[in-house]
Design a protein around this motif. Structure first.
Motif, PDB file in Angstrom:
ATOM      1  N   ILE A 236       0.913  -1.049   0.113  1.00  0.00           N
ATOM      2  CA  ILE A 236       0.010   0.037   0.007  1.00  0.00           C
ATOM      3  C   ILE A 236       0.973   1.357   0.041  1.00  0.00           C
ATOM      4  O   ILE A 236       1.823   1.258   0.635  1.00  0.00           O
ATOM      5  CB  ILE A 236      -0.882  -0.152   1.233  1.00  0.00           C
ATOM      6  N   PHE A 237       0.772   2.373  -1.019  1.00  0.00           N
ATOM      7  CA  PHE A 237       1.371   3.623  -1.032  1.00  0.00           C
ATOM      8  C   PHE A 237       0.537   4.611  -0.779  1.00  0.00           C
ATOM      9  O   PHE A 237      -0.484   4.521  -0.946  1.00  0.00           O
ATOM     10  CB  PHE A 237       2.170   3.471  -2.507  1.00  0.00           C
ATOM     11  N   SER A 238       1.289   5.714  -0.322  1.00  0.00           N
ATOM     12  CA  SER A 238       0.528   6.818   0.083  1.00  0.00           C
ATOM     13  C   SER A 238       0.589   7.727  -1.562  1.00  0.00           C
ATOM     14  O   SER A 238       1.306   7.576  -2.307  1.00  0.00           O
ATOM     15  CB  SER A 238       1.660   7.689   0.731  1.00  0.00           C
ATOM     16  N   LYS A 239      -0.526   8.416  -1.500  1.00  0.00           N
ATOM     17  CA  LYS A 239      -0.764   9.095  -2.755  1.00  0.00           C
ATOM     18  C   LYS A 239      -0.607  10.723  -2.557  1.00  0.00           C
ATOM     19  O   LYS A 239      -0.524  11.523  -3.551  1.00  0.00           O
ATOM     20  CB  LYS A 239      -2.347   8.995  -2.999  1.00  0.00           C
ATOM     21  N   VAL A 240      -0.487  11.280  -1.141  1.00  0.00           N
ATOM     22  CA  VAL A 240      -0.357  12.608  -1.129  1.00  0.00           C
ATOM     23  C   VAL A 240       0.476  12.906  -0.027  1.00  0.00           C
ATOM     24  O   VAL A 240       1.072  11.981   0.644  1.00  0.00           O
ATOM     25  CB  VAL A 240      -1.723  13.428  -0.677  1.00  0.00           C
ATOM     26  N   LEU A 241       1.070  14.191   0.071  1.00  0.00           N
ATOM     27  CA  LEU A 241       1.826  14.598   1.371  1.00  0.00           C
ATOM     28  C   LEU A 241       0.918  14.649   2.497  1.00  0.00           C
ATOM     29  O   LEU A 241       0.015  15.430   2.512  1.00  0.00           O
ATOM     30  CB  LEU A 241       2.472  15.907   1.133  1.00  0.00           C
ATOM     31  N   GLY A 242       0.945  13.854   3.615  1.00  0.00           N
ATOM     32  CA  GLY A 242       0.271  13.904   4.779  1.00  0.00           C
ATOM     33  C   GLY A 242       0.677  12.980   5.887  1.00  0.00           C
ATOM     34  O   GLY A 242       1.911  12.792   6.075  1.00  0.00           O
ATOM     35  N   LEU A 243      -0.255  12.947   6.809  1.00  0.00           N
ATOM     36  CA  LEU A 243       0.157  12.218   7.967  1.00  0.00           C
ATOM     37  C   LEU A 243      -0.598  10.710   7.967  1.00  0.00           C
ATOM     38  O   LEU A 243      -1.774  10.578   7.534  1.00  0.00           O
ATOM     39  CB  LEU A 243      -0.334  12.665   9.375  1.00  0.00           C
ATOM     40  N   VAL A 244       0.071   9.838   8.453  1.00  0.00           N
ATOM     41  CA  VAL A 244      -0.395   8.278   8.521  1.00  0.00           C
ATOM     42  C   VAL A 244      -1.597   7.988   9.479  1.00  0.00           C
ATOM     43  O   VAL A 244      -1.284   8.712  10.631  1.00  0.00           O
ATOM     44  CB  VAL A 244       0.718   7.309   8.732  1.00  0.00           C
ATOM     45  N   GLY A 245      -2.443   7.675   9.137  1.00  0.00           N
ATOM     46  CA  GLY A 245      -3.542   6.962   9.851  1.00  0.00           C
ATOM     47  C   GLY A 245      -3.901   5.440   9.788  1.00  0.00           C
ATOM     48  O   GLY A 245      -3.949   5.147   8.802  1.00  0.00           O
ATOM     49  N   VAL A 246      -4.055   4.856  11.094  1.00  0.00           N
ATOM     50  CA  VAL A 246      -4.418   3.546  10.863  1.00  0.00           C
ATOM     51  C   VAL A 246      -5.824   3.245  11.619  1.00  0.00           C
ATOM     52  O   VAL A 246      -5.979   3.575  12.783  1.00  0.00           O
ATOM     53  CB  VAL A 246      -3.284   2.540  11.583  1.00  0.00           C
ATOM     54  N   ALA A 247      -6.747   2.842  11.039  1.00  0.00           N
ATOM     55  CA  ALA A 247      -8.127   2.787  11.571  1.00  0.00           C
ATOM     56  C   ALA A 247      -8.261   1.101  11.523  1.00  0.00           C
ATOM     57  O   ALA A 247      -8.803   0.855  10.503  1.00  0.00           O
ATOM     58  CB  ALA A 247      -9.139   3.556  11.095  1.00  0.00           C
ATOM     59  N   GLY A 248      -8.069   0.477  12.273  1.00  0.00           N
ATOM     60  CA  GLY A 248      -8.235  -1.064  12.250  1.00  0.00           C
ATOM     61  C   GLY A 248      -7.209  -1.705  11.206  1.00  0.00           C
ATOM     62  O   GLY A 248      -6.147  -1.427  11.403  1.00  0.00           O
ATOM     63  N   ARG A 249      -7.966  -2.136  10.333  1.00  0.00           N
ATOM     64  CA  ARG A 249      -7.159  -2.773   8.931  1.00  0.00           C
ATOM     65  C   ARG A 249      -6.977  -1.633   7.933  1.00  0.00           C
ATOM     66  O   ARG A 249      -6.336  -1.825   6.833  1.00  0.00           O
ATOM     67  CB  ARG A 249      -7.598  -3.975   8.810  1.00  0.00           C
ATOM     68  N   VAL A 250      -7.523  -0.611   7.989  1.00  0.00           N
ATOM     69  CA  VAL A 250      -7.527   0.500   6.911  1.00  0.00           C
ATOM     70  C   VAL A 250      -6.397   1.642   7.192  1.00  0.00           C
ATOM     71  O   VAL A 250      -6.268   2.060   8.230  1.00  0.00           O
ATOM     72  CB  VAL A 250      -8.831   1.201   6.977  1.00  0.00           C
ATOM     73  N   MET A 251      -5.499   1.727   6.013  1.00  0.00           N
ATOM     74  CA  MET A 251      -4.603   2.513   6.262  1.00  0.00           C
ATOM     75  C   MET A 251      -4.945   3.817   5.488  1.00  0.00           C
ATOM     76  O   MET A 251      -5.461   3.828   4.106  1.00  0.00           O
ATOM     77  CB  MET A 251      -3.292   2.200   5.206  1.00  0.00           C
ATOM     78  N   LYS A 252      -4.632   5.115   6.240  1.00  0.00           N
ATOM     79  CA  LYS A 252      -5.259   6.176   5.483  1.00  0.00           C
ATOM     80  C   LYS A 252      -4.418   7.251   5.570  1.00  0.00           C
ATOM     81  O   LYS A 252      -3.440   7.311   6.541  1.00  0.00           O
ATOM     82  CB  LYS A 252      -6.582   6.594   5.764  1.00  0.00           C
ATOM     83  N   ILE A 253      -4.312   8.401   4.840  1.00  0.00           N
ATOM     84  CA  ILE A 253      -3.451   9.479   4.965  1.00  0.00           C
ATOM     85  C   ILE A 253      -4.275  10.671   5.129  1.00  0.00           C
ATOM     86  O   ILE A 253      -5.275  11.115   4.236  1.00  0.00           O
ATOM     87  CB  ILE A 253      -2.652   9.577   3.706  1.00  0.00           C
ATOM     88  N   THR A 254      -3.942  11.741   5.944  1.00  0.00           N
ATOM     89  CA  THR A 254      -4.535  13.055   6.402  1.00  0.00           C
ATOM     90  C   THR A 254      -3.890  13.853   5.676  1.00  0.00           C
ATOM     91  O   THR A 254      -2.655  14.107   6.038  1.00  0.00           O
ATOM     92  CB  THR A 254      -4.708  13.229   7.867  1.00  0.00           C
ATOM     93  N   PRO A 255      -4.351  14.591   4.606  1.00  0.00           N
ATOM     94  CA  PRO A 255      -3.386  15.564   3.902  1.00  0.00           C
ATOM     95  C   PRO A 255      -3.006  16.666   4.716  1.00  0.00           C
ATOM     96  O   PRO A 255      -3.886  17.185   5.605  1.00  0.00           O
ATOM     97  CB  PRO A 255      -4.258  16.007   2.736  1.00  0.00           C
TER      98      PRO A 255
END
Lengths: 229, 233
Positions: A37-56
């Motif tokens: 899984i790769f990041s698509k924007v400049l931001g902060l990593v967030g892990v919610a359960g099994r979901v990886m997300k980025i807060t821009p």
């Protein structure tokens, strides 16, 4: 075998690998390629359960249904007004959404909102092509008169408002100003002239120092201590 | 006769001293500065914003536009006439093509992202510095992209394969080739490949391998520039 490669709230740049293995899912602003899984924007990593997300940390405002925004009238048409929304897209407000009172067929629409006027409006619909529909009928929606407008990065809006509105109510309380924050990054401040200036400084300061911890306390000190710092 | 020692004393695979900074232009949505040796590039990104003229709008996706400009006295030679030229148009086009493959503007139909790169001081490798700076500026502006693009020139001077040629080397009185390369970081895909001069097939393959290592160094610098902007003081 799956593992997360980045810490929670770590700054990542586009293309950085966040996690390996199929046990994790790509969330907002991420994508999967192969097993990674790769990041698509400049931001902060967030892990919610099994979901990886980025807060821009930066980036354009994306219009969303239900958002309260501050927009500027730039055209009046047969059936309503066209607004600039601080995005790449203009928005449309129909006559029937402008006011709860009856507007006659031959009424001059510029008497209600004229070109150049700003208004606090709500987004009722956004299409896939980012065509935006607005309304001014709901409570809290109104034409703006007086005060000053401050443009900030729309990604910092949640920081300006704070948890349960803690930051914004702090500024309101300390300066006595009336403040409305549009989700599109336009802030309207109205109050006494010198207090308006102080509130504007506070808003700009939050934008610049948004990634710091304990910002509400720092702001309290700044607003109480006058113009120090 | 071979080129055994570089004009400025660098190792064959060594790049010139580099420096990068993100967020240098307050009015832009995203900006960056990249210095490599005596070449300086400023990149500013605006948008996504409404695209005019309207016939250029694409209802399926947003588009990217590039501007490249060398300032009048930026080079070591004569005054460069400001404004558009054949050369700057070409470079703007190759920049656009090398950057847009990684940018995802599907969420911004009919819109445009404008990239302006200006160079106040130049000494070879300007298009590479421009692409590297533009890539940082795009990330700084929060434009969704799949990967960073890093760019550096490689080439051959009198039979020796080198990384990051300076102007003195490009003008060396022998057979010289200058190959600007841009690559993505994760997959090492080439998004820019041009060449000036002549080179043997073996040395071309060798120089591309060198470019792969050299772009990694540029990538490290780009990453540092972006992360430094948000590090806690």
């Amino acid at each position: 075998m799956s593992n997360i490669l980045k810490k929670e709230r770590e700054v990542v740049i586009p293309g950085e690998c966040l996690a390996e293995g199929m046990d994790y899912l790509p969330g907002d602003n991420t994508y999967r390629e192969g097993e990674k899984i790769f990041s698509k924007v400049l931001g902060l990593v967030g892990v919610a359960g099994r979901v990886m997300k980025i807060t821009p940390l930066s980036g354009p405002y994306l219009p969303r249904t239900g958002d309260k925004i501050i927009a500027k009238v730039f055209d009046i048409t047969m059936s309503g007004w066209r607004f600039q929304t601080n995005t790449a897209y203009s928005a449309m407000m129909n006559v029937k959404d402008a006011s709860s009172r009856f507007i006659k067929r031959d009424e001059d629409l510029s008497q209600i909102l004229s070109i150049g006027d700003y208004a606090v409006v709500k987004i009722t619909k956004v299409t896939s092509q980012n065509l935006i529909d607005l309304t001014m009928k709901e409570p809290g929606m109104h034409k703006i008169s007086g005060g000053r407008l401050v443009k900030i990065n729309s990604q910092k809006v949640p920081r300006i408002i704070g948890k349960q509105g803690s930051m914004i109510s702090l500024i309101k309380e300390k300066t006595g100003c009336n403040i409305t924050v549009g989700q599109n990054g336009i802030v309207w401040i109205k109050g006494e002239a010198d207090k308006e200036l102080l509130a504007e400084k506070a808003v700009k300061m939050i934008q610049e120092r948004s990634h710091e911890a304990g910002l509400t306390d720092k702001m309290e000190k700044f607003l109480s201590g006058g113009a120090s710092q | 006769m071979t080129y055994t020692e570089r004009v400025d004393g660098r190792k064959f695979d060594e790049l010139r001293p580099m420096e990068a900074k993100a967020g240098v232009i307050p009015n832009a949505d995203g900006s960056a500065l990249v210095k490599i040796g005596k070449t300086t590039a400023y990149a500013a990104v605006y948008g996504p914003r409404e695209l005019f003229p309207r016939f250029k709008q694409n209802p399926k996706t947003g588009i990217v536009r590039c501007h490249y400009g060398m300032m009048p006295f930026s080079g070591s030679g004569e005054r460069i006439r400001p404004g558009n030229s054949r050369r700057s148009q070409e470079i703007a086009m190759v920049m656009e093509k090398s950057l847009k493959v990684m940018i995802d503007l599907s969420a911004f139909p009919n819109a445009v992202v404008d990239i302006y790169v200006d160079l106040p001081q130049t000494d070879a490798g300007t298009r590479c510095a421009a692409i590297s700076a533009a890539s940082i500026a795009l990330a700084d502006a929060g434009i969704p992209m799949k990967d960073m693009i890093s760019s550096v020139a490689v080439g051959e001077v009198d039979g020796t394969v080198l990384a990051d040629l300076s102007y003195d080397e490009e003008a060396y009185d022998a057979i010289v080739s200058d190959i600007p390369v841009a690559m993505t970081h994760n997959t090492k895909e080439i998004t820019l490949l041009q060449m000036d001069g002549e080179i043997t097939k073996e040395n071309l393959m060798k120089s591309l391998e060198m470019a792969s290592v050299a772009t990694d160094k540029v990538y490290e610098l780009q990453m540092k520039a972006l992360k430094d902007k948000f590090s806690r003081e």
